[in-house]
Design an enzyme around this catalytic site. Structure first.
Site, PDB file in Angstrom:
ATOM      1  N   LYS A 130       5.826 -30.378 -19.312  1.00 62.28           N
ATOM      2  CA  LYS A 130       4.797 -30.252 -18.279  1.00 62.28           C
ATOM      3  C   LYS A 130       3.501 -29.789 -18.922  1.00 62.28           C
ATOM      4  CE  LYS A 130       3.780 -27.675 -14.021  1.00 62.28           C
ATOM      5  NZ  LYS A 130       4.199 -26.580 -13.128  1.00 62.28           N
ATOM      6  N   LYS A 188       6.254 -25.963 -21.288  1.00 59.97           N
ATOM      7  CA  LYS A 188       5.213 -25.890 -20.263  1.00 59.97           C
ATOM      8  C   LYS A 188       3.940 -25.364 -20.924  1.00 59.97           C
ATOM      9  CE  LYS A 188       4.109 -23.814 -15.775  1.00 59.97           C
ATOM     10  NZ  LYS A 188       4.600 -22.934 -14.684  1.00 59.97           N
TER      11      LYS A 188
END
Length: 322
Positions: free
Chosen positions: A248, A195
């Site tokens: 992400k 992330k």
């Protein structure tokens, strides 16, 4: 003039032929719709920076779920805005917290597969993803203890999958141990493994009311330029017990998705985040792009890069077209 015997355009000349030889396809079962619930509202509301994306009250689950399922989407990722915020994010792990209530409501009124996002940023009054020390830095080990409590409360509410997104070291191991000890050995973990500390999260922070009050999240989310570190993060999450992994954002990190797909054999999710969604919406609203075509192209690109699961705010629209 001599022409080659191999003519690649032979397989492009007709739509039926193009469909026949298509290499990359998306199925509705591979799409996950992010959902927002707010404990402070009684009617659905909308946020300007995320056009068309509702925030739901803690009621009307049957109607909410039926609309999603009718589109062909069968999986959702649940986020919540709590009734109160404090320094320790207690709303995240309360038995009657907003996400816990939403999970219960969805499970009682639908056949949706419900994934619970697990973080503290929506629940802390400072907007960071964990407990802060005196210098304003997030304390890792103390924070993952609260993540473990949150995971158990979400599983007790009926969550099918737990998805920790806080990027604390050791979070997957702590959550796996807590779930197992509480009797939830069958509940999988979808780890937000890679992330990035992205500017693409802005609209999400509007709708989830989760922007940091001071500073940023660079101390725990990944730097944009790092590829090798992403593979290390994923490797550690797998070793700690992750059942699924995630990259992400998606669009700006297609190379990371491809690296992960080539390196690891776990199911791989990619999250097309709020900024990716809202930029397409804004460009389409101005007549600069064809929304349907660019939506399809962006999602096919994510799938082609190697994602098995796509989390996207376009899930319902894409599923209907499929």
């Amino acid at each position: 003039m001599m022409y080659p015997e191999v003519r690649l355009r032979r397989l492009r000349q007709d739509k039926k032929i193009r469909n026949l030889v298509c290499e990359t396809r998306i199925h509705p079962d591979e799409l996950v719709l992010p959902m927002f619930f707010d404990a402070n509202i009684s009617d659905t509301k909308y946020t300007d920076s995320m056009p068309g994306i509702p925030t739901h009250p803690l009621s009307g689950y049957d109607g909410i779920a039926s609309g999603i399922q009718e589109s062909g989407v069968s999986s959702v990722l649940v986020f919540g805005v709590p009734s109160h915020k404090d320094a320790v994010g207690s709303g995240a792990y309360e038995r009657d917290g907003v996400v816990q209530k939403a999970i219960e409501g969805l499970k009682e009124n639908s056949d949706l597969l419900v994934i619970a996002d697990l973080c503290l940023c929506e629940y802390t009054d400072h907007g960071h993803c964990g407990l802060l020390d005196g210098c304003g830095c997030v304390k890792n080990d103390e924070t993952i203890e609260l993540y473990a409590k949150t995971a158990v409360s979400q599983a007790e509410a009926g969550a099918d999958i737990i998805a920790p997104s806080g990027m604390m070291d050791g979070q997957v191991a702590a959550i796996r141990t807590a779930l197992d000890d509480a009797g939830f050995k069958g509940v999988p973990i979808m780890a937000y493994s890679a992330k990035y500390q992205s500017a693409y999260y802005g609209p999400f922070r509007d709708i989830a009311e989760s922007a940091p009050g001071q500073g940023d999240r660079a101390g725990y989310q990944m730097a944009w330029g790092n590829r090798k570190e992403a593979m290390r993060e994923i490797e550690f999450d797998i070793a700690e017990g992750a059942d699924m992994i995630m990259v992400k954002p998606a669009g700006p990190y297609l190379d990371i998705i491809r690296d992960a797909a080539n390196t690891f054999d776990l199911p791989l999710a990619a999250y097309q985040v709020s900024g990716e969604f809202s930029m397409i919406k804004a460009a389409a609203a101005n007549g600069w792009v064809d929304e349907e075509r660019i939506m399809k192209e962006s999602l096919v690109g994510i799938k082609r890069a190697g994602a098995d699961i796509i989390i996207t705010y376009f899930a319902e629209d894409m599923a209907r077209m499929l």
